[in-house]
Every structure is written in C-alpha cells, then in structure tokens.
Write a protein that holds these residues in place. Sequence first.
Motif, PDB file in Angstrom:
ATOM      1  N   VAL A  25      31.345  56.883 -17.512  1.00 22.81           N
ATOM      2  CA  VAL A  25      32.576  57.537 -17.958  1.00 22.81           C
ATOM      3  C   VAL A  25      32.733  58.882 -17.272  1.00 22.81           C
ATOM      4  O   VAL A  25      31.905  59.771 -17.412  1.00 22.81           O
ATOM      5  CB  VAL A  25      32.585  57.708 -19.494  1.00 22.81           C
ATOM      6  N   LYS A  26      33.809  58.997 -16.508  1.00 29.70           N
ATOM      7  CA  LYS A  26      34.150  60.251 -15.839  1.00 29.70           C
ATOM      8  C   LYS A  26      35.668  60.325 -15.808  1.00 29.70           C
ATOM      9  O   LYS A  26      36.333  59.427 -15.305  1.00 29.70           O
ATOM     10  CB  LYS A  26      33.576  60.263 -14.419  1.00 29.70           C
ATOM     11  N   PHE A  27      36.214  61.369 -16.380  1.00 27.70           N
ATOM     12  CA  PHE A  27      37.665  61.528 -16.424  1.00 27.70           C
ATOM     13  C   PHE A  27      38.154  62.140 -15.112  1.00 27.70           C
ATOM     14  O   PHE A  27      37.470  62.972 -14.521  1.00 27.70           O
ATOM     15  CB  PHE A  27      38.072  62.408 -17.604  1.00 27.70           C
ATOM     16  N   PRO A  28      39.343  61.738 -14.679  1.00 31.50           N
ATOM     17  CA  PRO A  28      39.881  62.301 -13.435  1.00 31.50           C
ATOM     18  C   PRO A  28      40.394  63.717 -13.667  1.00 31.50           C
ATOM     19  O   PRO A  28      40.622  64.132 -14.810  1.00 31.50           O
ATOM     20  CB  PRO A  28      41.036  61.351 -13.104  1.00 31.50           C
ATOM     21  N   TYR A  80      36.225  57.146 -11.257  1.00 29.33           N
ATOM     22  CA  TYR A  80      36.459  58.574 -11.007  1.00 29.33           C
ATOM     23  C   TYR A  80      35.180  59.362 -10.749  1.00 29.33           C
ATOM     24  O   TYR A  80      35.250  60.573 -10.551  1.00 29.33           O
ATOM     25  CB  TYR A  80      37.227  59.192 -12.180  1.00 29.33           C
ATOM     26  N   ARG A  81      34.040  58.700 -10.769  1.00 24.22           N
ATOM     27  CA  ARG A  81      32.781  59.399 -10.482  1.00 24.22           C
ATOM     28  C   ARG A  81      32.758  59.819  -9.013  1.00 24.22           C
ATOM     29  O   ARG A  81      33.166  59.052  -8.137  1.00 24.22           O
ATOM     30  CB  ARG A  81      31.594  58.491 -10.780  1.00 24.22           C
ATOM     31  N   PRO A  82      32.271  61.025  -8.712  1.00 23.78           N
ATOM     32  CA  PRO A  82      32.286  61.511  -7.324  1.00 23.78           C
ATOM     33  C   PRO A  82      31.507  60.615  -6.359  1.00 23.78           C
ATOM     34  O   PRO A  82      31.951  60.398  -5.225  1.00 23.78           O
ATOM     35  CB  PRO A  82      31.635  62.889  -7.408  1.00 23.78           C
ATOM     36  N   GLU A  83      30.384  60.064  -6.786  1.00 24.85           N
ATOM     37  CA  GLU A  83      29.614  59.214  -5.881  1.00 24.85           C
ATOM     38  C   GLU A  83      30.322  57.890  -5.598  1.00 24.85           C
ATOM     39  O   GLU A  83      30.032  57.224  -4.613  1.00 24.85           O
ATOM     40  CB  GLU A  83      28.190  58.971  -6.392  1.00 24.85           C
ATOM     41  N   ILE A  84      31.257  57.509  -6.434  1.00 25.45           N
ATOM     42  CA  ILE A  84      32.046  56.295  -6.212  1.00 25.45           C
ATOM     43  C   ILE A  84      33.202  56.591  -5.269  1.00 25.45           C
ATOM     44  O   ILE A  84      33.484  55.821  -4.359  1.00 25.45           O
ATOM     45  CB  ILE A  84      32.569  55.727  -7.556  1.00 25.45           C
ATOM     46  N   THR A  85      33.879  57.707  -5.483  1.00 30.83           N
ATOM     47  CA  THR A  85      35.045  58.020  -4.662  1.00 30.83           C
ATOM     48  C   THR A  85      34.673  58.417  -3.237  1.00 30.83           C
ATOM     49  O   THR A  85      35.542  58.499  -2.383  1.00 30.83           O
ATOM     50  CB  THR A  85      35.892  59.139  -5.295  1.00 30.83           C
ATOM     51  N   ASN A  86      33.390  58.652  -2.973  1.00 32.98           N
ATOM     52  CA  ASN A  86      32.972  58.992  -1.607  1.00 32.98           C
ATOM     53  C   ASN A  86      32.902  57.777  -0.694  1.00 32.98           C
ATOM     54  O   ASN A  86      32.833  57.927   0.509  1.00 32.98           O
ATOM     55  CB  ASN A  86      31.614  59.704  -1.620  1.00 32.98           C
ATOM     56  N   SER A  87      32.895  56.588  -1.222  1.00 30.87           N
ATOM     57  CA  SER A  87      32.795  55.364  -0.429  1.00 30.87           C
ATOM     58  C   SER A  87      33.960  54.445  -0.770  1.00 30.87           C
ATOM     59  O   SER A  87      34.170  54.114  -1.934  1.00 30.87           O
ATOM     60  CB  SER A  87      31.471  54.662  -0.729  1.00 30.87           C
ATOM     61  N   ILE A  88      34.686  54.017   0.238  1.00 27.05           N
ATOM     62  CA  ILE A  88      35.849  53.168  -0.011  1.00 27.05           C
ATOM     63  C   ILE A  88      35.440  51.820  -0.598  1.00 27.05           C
ATOM     64  O   ILE A  88      36.132  51.275  -1.456  1.00 27.05           O
ATOM     65  CB  ILE A  88      36.719  53.013   1.251  1.00 27.05           C
ATOM     66  N   MET A  89      34.307  51.286  -0.184  1.00 21.44           N
ATOM     67  CA  MET A  89      33.854  50.011  -0.740  1.00 21.44           C
ATOM     68  C   MET A  89      33.482  50.160  -2.211  1.00 21.44           C
ATOM     69  O   MET A  89      33.837  49.316  -3.026  1.00 21.44           O
ATOM     70  CB  MET A  89      32.673  49.452   0.059  1.00 21.44           C
ATOM     71  N   ASN A  90      32.762  51.219  -2.549  1.00 25.29           N
ATOM     72  CA  ASN A  90      32.423  51.467  -3.955  1.00 25.29           C
ATOM     73  C   ASN A  90      33.686  51.695  -4.783  1.00 25.29           C
ATOM     74  O   ASN A  90      33.778  51.239  -5.927  1.00 25.29           O
ATOM     75  CB  ASN A  90      31.507  52.678  -4.097  1.00 25.29           C
ATOM     76  N   LEU A  91      34.651  52.383  -4.201  1.00 25.44           N
ATOM     77  CA  LEU A  91      35.901  52.632  -4.900  1.00 25.44           C
ATOM     78  C   LEU A  91      36.607  51.324  -5.215  1.00 25.44           C
ATOM     79  O   LEU A  91      37.073  51.113  -6.333  1.00 25.44           O
ATOM     80  CB  LEU A  91      36.794  53.534  -4.047  1.00 25.44           C
ATOM     81  N   TYR A  92      36.681  50.409  -4.251  1.00 23.04           N
ATOM     82  CA  TYR A  92      37.343  49.125  -4.479  1.00 23.04           C
ATOM     83  C   TYR A  92      36.560  48.237  -5.448  1.00 23.04           C
ATOM     84  O   TYR A  92      37.156  47.534  -6.254  1.00 23.04           O
ATOM     85  CB  TYR A  92      37.591  48.392  -3.164  1.00 23.04           C
ATOM     86  N   ILE A  93      35.248  48.274  -5.379  1.00 23.03           N
ATOM     87  CA  ILE A  93      34.437  47.469  -6.300  1.00 23.03           C
ATOM     88  C   ILE A  93      34.640  47.949  -7.736  1.00 23.03           C
ATOM     89  O   ILE A  93      34.869  47.151  -8.648  1.00 23.03           O
ATOM     90  CB  ILE A  93      32.946  47.516  -5.903  1.00 23.03           C
ATOM     91  N   HIS A  94      34.567  49.255  -7.953  1.00 22.17           N
ATOM     92  CA  HIS A  94      34.748  49.790  -9.304  1.00 22.17           C
ATOM     93  C   HIS A  94      36.194  49.649  -9.773  1.00 22.17           C
ATOM     94  O   HIS A  94      36.448  49.461 -10.964  1.00 22.17           O
ATOM     95  CB  HIS A  94      34.286  51.243  -9.380  1.00 22.17           C
ATOM     96  N   SER A  95      37.118  49.715  -8.848  1.00 21.73           N
ATOM     97  CA  SER A  95      38.514  49.502  -9.203  1.00 21.73           C
ATOM     98  C   SER A  95      38.743  48.054  -9.646  1.00 21.73           C
ATOM     99  O   SER A  95      39.453  47.803 -10.616  1.00 21.73           O
ATOM    100  CB  SER A  95      39.417  49.843  -8.022  1.00 21.73           C
ATOM    101  N   ALA A  96      38.125  47.114  -8.953  1.00 19.23           N
ATOM    102  CA  ALA A  96      38.240  45.701  -9.351  1.00 19.23           C
ATOM    103  C   ALA A  96      37.618  45.489 -10.728  1.00 19.23           C
ATOM    104  O   ALA A  96      38.190  44.799 -11.587  1.00 19.23           O
ATOM    105  CB  ALA A  96      37.573  44.803  -8.316  1.00 19.23           C
ATOM    106  N   TYR A  97      36.475  46.112 -10.966  1.00 21.32           N
ATOM    107  CA  TYR A  97      35.821  46.045 -12.279  1.00 21.32           C
ATOM    108  C   TYR A  97      36.730  46.648 -13.343  1.00 21.32           C
ATOM    109  O   TYR A  97      36.891  46.100 -14.439  1.00 21.32           O
ATOM    110  CB  TYR A  97      34.475  46.774 -12.194  1.00 21.32           C
ATOM    111  N   GLY A  98      37.369  47.762 -13.024  1.00 18.61           N
ATOM    112  CA  GLY A  98      38.299  48.392 -13.955  1.00 18.61           C
ATOM    113  C   GLY A  98      39.497  47.508 -14.253  1.00 18.61           C
ATOM    114  O   GLY A  98      39.981  47.462 -15.377  1.00 18.61           O
ATOM    115  N   TYR A  99      39.962  46.783 -13.231  1.00 17.26           N
ATOM    116  CA  TYR A  99      41.101  45.892 -13.446  1.00 17.26           C
ATOM    117  C   TYR A  99      40.748  44.675 -14.289  1.00 17.26           C
ATOM    118  O   TYR A  99      41.589  44.191 -15.040  1.00 17.26           O
ATOM    119  CB  TYR A  99      41.743  45.472 -12.128  1.00 17.26           C
TER     120      TYR A  99
END
Length: 155
Positions: A25-28, A80-99
């Motif tokens: 959990v990390k708020f934007p 929204y975690r900084p270590e996730i937003t630093n990598s486009i692949m991690n961003l898409y994986i977590h975004s898919a999980y969020g969806y």
Amino acid sequence: MGSSNSSRSMSHALQSSSKVVIRQVKFPGLIRAAAESLLFSFAFLAAGYVSLGLALTEMLVPMVPVVFIMMLSMVFSGVYRPEITNSIMNLYIHSAYGYVLASFMFILSVPLIAPEYATLKFEFFFLFFSFFVINTMRPILSGTDFMDGGGRRTN
C-alpha cells in the motif's frame, strides 16, 4: 501442545501476510492522484455515453464511488511504490494486478451503487477504456524509465 504450535504458525502466517499487504500500500502524490482520478472519470463518462447514452450530469454521482474503487484498487496493487514506478515492466505487471482487483470490485459493487450501470456493455466499455487510457498515461505520469529493459539491465 499441537494446537499451540498451529496457533503460533497461524499467527505468524497472518502477521507476515499483513506485512506484505502493508508494504504494497502506497498512496500516490496529490497531482498524480488527481490526474489518474480524472482519467478514470473521463473513461467512466465516455463508457456511459457510448454504451448507455446517458447525459454527463446523470453520471456524476455514480462516478465518484467507481473512481474511488478504481483508485483504491490501484493503491492496494502497489503500483504507486517508487521501486515499481522505476521499471516499466514492473509498472505494467502491478497495473495488471490492480486491474484484476479493480475489475472484481467494480463488477461486485456496480449493482449496489447504480443498478442501471450493471450491464455487460457498460462494464466492458468502462474497464476496456480505463485500462488502456491509464496504462498509456501512467508511465508518463510516474516518470518511468522507458529504456529500462524490463529490469534486466541498467542504462
């Protein structure tokens, strides 16, 4: 004796899983939250107009809890975690999980929030529009490095 060991192991499992959830959990930031909330709002309005033919003013009240559900699901996905937003692949994986989480919550809650929106056509259009709009804009809004190679190499 056996029940005390099992209760300790159950307690340990619950404690470690709660730590994982809390770490996710990390708020934007305020600007990013506002931008993504607006994108979800526009997707909701577009889906309502295209699929149901509703006027924009009719959709404002049910839009608020739906956008809240979508944003909260993204928060719990860790996108929204900084270590996730630093990598486009991690961003898409977590975004898919969020969806996946958001879709589940959206489909369950729409009949309670506004039953007239609980149609397959509206739900499909909203989830489809919002998924592609958000995943197109999220890397730009988060300042993600597009050349990260999916975390396999450094630039």
